[in-house]
Design a protein around this motif. Structure first.
Motif, short mmCIF file in Angstrom:
data_model
loop_
_atom_site.label_atom_id
_atom_site.label_comp_id
_atom_site.label_asym_id
_atom_site.label_seq_id
_atom_site.Cartn_x
_atom_site.Cartn_y
_atom_site.Cartn_z
N TYR A 1 31.55 37.14 47.72
CA TYR A 1 32.70 36.81 46.89
C TYR A 1 32.82 37.91 45.84
O TYR A 1 31.83 38.34 45.26
CB TYR A 1 32.50 35.44 46.22
CG TYR A 1 32.78 34.29 47.14
CD1 TYR A 1 33.96 33.55 47.02
CD2 TYR A 1 31.89 33.93 48.14
CE1 TYR A 1 34.23 32.50 47.87
CE2 TYR A 1 32.16 32.88 49.00
CZ TYR A 1 33.33 32.16 48.86
OH TYR A 1 33.60 31.12 49.70
N GLU A 2 34.06 38.36 45.61
CA GLU A 2 34.32 39.49 44.72
C GLU A 2 34.97 38.99 43.42
O GLU A 2 35.87 38.15 43.44
CB GLU A 2 35.26 40.45 45.44
CG GLU A 2 35.49 41.75 44.74
CD GLU A 2 36.29 42.70 45.60
OE1 GLU A 2 36.05 43.90 45.49
OE2 GLU A 2 37.16 42.25 46.39
N TYR A 3 34.52 39.55 42.31
CA TYR A 3 35.03 39.17 40.99
C TYR A 3 36.53 39.47 40.89
O TYR A 3 36.98 40.54 41.29
CB TYR A 3 34.27 39.91 39.89
CG TYR A 3 34.75 39.61 38.50
CD1 TYR A 3 34.60 38.33 37.96
CD2 TYR A 3 35.35 40.58 37.73
CE1 TYR A 3 35.05 38.04 36.68
CE2 TYR A 3 35.79 40.31 36.45
CZ TYR A 3 35.64 39.04 35.94
OH TYR A 3 36.08 38.76 34.67
N ASP A 4 37.30 38.52 40.32
CA ASP A 4 38.74 38.68 40.21
C ASP A 4 39.25 38.20 38.85
O ASP A 4 40.33 37.63 38.75
CB ASP A 4 39.44 37.92 41.34
CG ASP A 4 40.91 38.24 41.45
OD1 ASP A 4 41.29 39.41 41.26
OD2 ASP A 4 41.70 37.31 41.72
N GLY A 5 38.48 38.38 37.81
CA GLY A 5 38.93 38.02 36.47
C GLY A 5 38.46 36.64 36.03
O GLY A 5 37.57 36.04 36.63
N ARG A 6 39.07 36.16 34.95
CA ARG A 6 38.71 34.86 34.38
C ARG A 6 39.90 33.92 34.47
O ARG A 6 41.04 34.35 34.43
CB ARG A 6 38.32 35.01 32.91
CG ARG A 6 37.18 35.97 32.64
CD ARG A 6 35.87 35.24 32.52
NE ARG A 6 34.79 36.16 32.27
CZ ARG A 6 33.99 36.11 31.24
NH1 ARG A 6 34.13 35.17 30.33
NH2 ARG A 6 33.02 36.98 31.12
N ASP A 7 39.60 32.64 34.58
CA ASP A 7 40.68 31.65 34.58
C ASP A 7 40.91 31.14 33.16
O ASP A 7 40.25 31.58 32.21
CB ASP A 7 40.41 30.53 35.59
CG ASP A 7 39.23 29.63 35.22
OD1 ASP A 7 38.61 29.81 34.13
OD2 ASP A 7 38.91 28.74 36.02
N LYS A 8 41.82 30.18 33.00
CA LYS A 8 42.16 29.66 31.68
C LYS A 8 41.00 28.93 31.01
O LYS A 8 40.98 28.79 29.80
CB LYS A 8 43.37 28.72 31.79
CG LYS A 8 44.64 29.43 32.16
CD LYS A 8 45.80 28.48 32.31
CE LYS A 8 47.04 29.24 32.74
NZ LYS A 8 48.17 28.35 32.96
N LYS A 9 40.04 28.48 31.82
CA LYS A 9 38.87 27.79 31.26
C LYS A 9 37.74 28.75 30.91
O LYS A 9 36.67 28.32 30.50
CB LYS A 9 38.35 26.76 32.27
CG LYS A 9 39.32 25.64 32.54
CD LYS A 9 38.73 24.66 33.54
CE LYS A 9 39.69 23.52 33.82
NZ LYS A 9 39.13 22.57 34.80
N GLY A 10 37.97 30.05 31.11
CA GLY A 10 36.95 31.04 30.79
C GLY A 10 35.93 31.28 31.88
O GLY A 10 34.98 32.03 31.70
N ARG A 11 36.13 30.63 33.03
CA ARG A 11 35.20 30.82 34.15
C ARG A 11 35.47 32.16 34.83
O ARG A 11 36.61 32.61 34.90
CB ARG A 11 35.35 29.71 35.18
CG ARG A 11 35.06 28.33 34.63
CD ARG A 11 35.28 27.26 35.67
NE ARG A 11 36.71 27.19 36.01
CZ ARG A 11 37.25 26.24 36.74
NH1 ARG A 11 36.49 25.28 37.26
NH2 ARG A 11 38.53 26.23 37.00
N ALA A 12 34.41 32.75 35.36
CA ALA A 12 34.57 33.96 36.16
C ALA A 12 35.05 33.52 37.54
O ALA A 12 34.42 32.68 38.18
CB ALA A 12 33.24 34.69 36.27
N VAL A 13 36.17 34.06 37.98
CA VAL A 13 36.74 33.72 39.28
C VAL A 13 36.25 34.75 40.30
O VAL A 13 36.43 35.95 40.12
CB VAL A 13 38.28 33.72 39.24
CG1 VAL A 13 38.87 33.47 40.62
CG2 VAL A 13 38.78 32.70 38.24
N TYR A 14 35.62 34.24 41.35
CA TYR A 14 35.17 35.09 42.45
C TYR A 14 35.93 34.65 43.69
O TYR A 14 36.01 33.46 43.99
CB TYR A 14 33.67 34.96 42.68
CG TYR A 14 32.85 35.75 41.68
CD1 TYR A 14 32.38 37.01 42.00
CD2 TYR A 14 32.56 35.24 40.43
CE1 TYR A 14 31.63 37.75 41.09
CE2 TYR A 14 31.83 35.97 39.52
CZ TYR A 14 31.37 37.22 39.86
OH TYR A 14 30.63 37.95 38.95
#
Length: 115
Positions: free
Chosen positions: A69-82
Motif C-alpha cells: 500500500y502506497e502513502y497518499d496523504g492524510r484524510d480529514k481525521k488526520g489518518r495517513a491514507v495508504y
C-alpha cells in the motif's frame, strides 16, 4: 483502531487510486475496477511512526511483502491514507488470475441457465 504510542499516526487502507493502478495487470474479460481492490481495504488497525522530518513511510507492505500500500496523504481525521499498490504487490497477478477464473465460472453458469 490501533492503540497509538506517542508520535504515531493512525493509518487507513484504501483501494488504489489512478496513480497506483495505472498500467497494472488486468486479465482479459475482468472489469478493470477489480484492479483497484486490495485485500486489506478499509482496515484501520495500524499506525506508523513518522521519521525525524515528520514524513511517514512511502510504502507499507503486509503478509510477508505480498501486498503493498502506497502513502497518499492524510484524510480529514488526520489518518495517513495508504492506497493499494497493485504494481508493487507480488501477489497481484495471482489474485487477478483467480478473479478471472471466477468471472469465467460465472459466465459459464449464466450461459447454462440461459438455455
Amino acid at each position: 483502531m490501533a492503540t497509538l504510542l506517542r508520535g504515531e499516526v493512525p493509518v487507513i487502507l484504501q483501494p488504489a487510486g489512478y496513480a497506483q493502478y495505472k498500467g497494472a495487470y488486468c486479465p482479459p474479460g475482468v472489469a478493470f475496477a477489480e484492479v483497484r481492490r486490495g485485500p486489506l481495504d478499509g482496515h484501520s488497525d495500524w499506525a506508523v511512526r513518522p521519521d525525524a522530518d515528520g514524513e511517514v513511510p512511502r510504502v507499507m507492505s503486509f503478509d510477508g511483502g505480498r501486498f503493498a500500500y502506497e502513502y497518499d496523504g492524510r484524510d480529514k481525521k488526520g489518518r495517513a491514507v495508504y492506497r493499494y499498490a497493485p504494481n508493487l504487490s507480488p501477489a497481484h497477478r495471482g489474485i487477478m488470475d483467480g478473479v478471472a477464473e471466477v468471472y469465467a465460472q460465472h459466465a459459464a453458469k449464466q450461459a447454462g441457465e440461459s438455455r
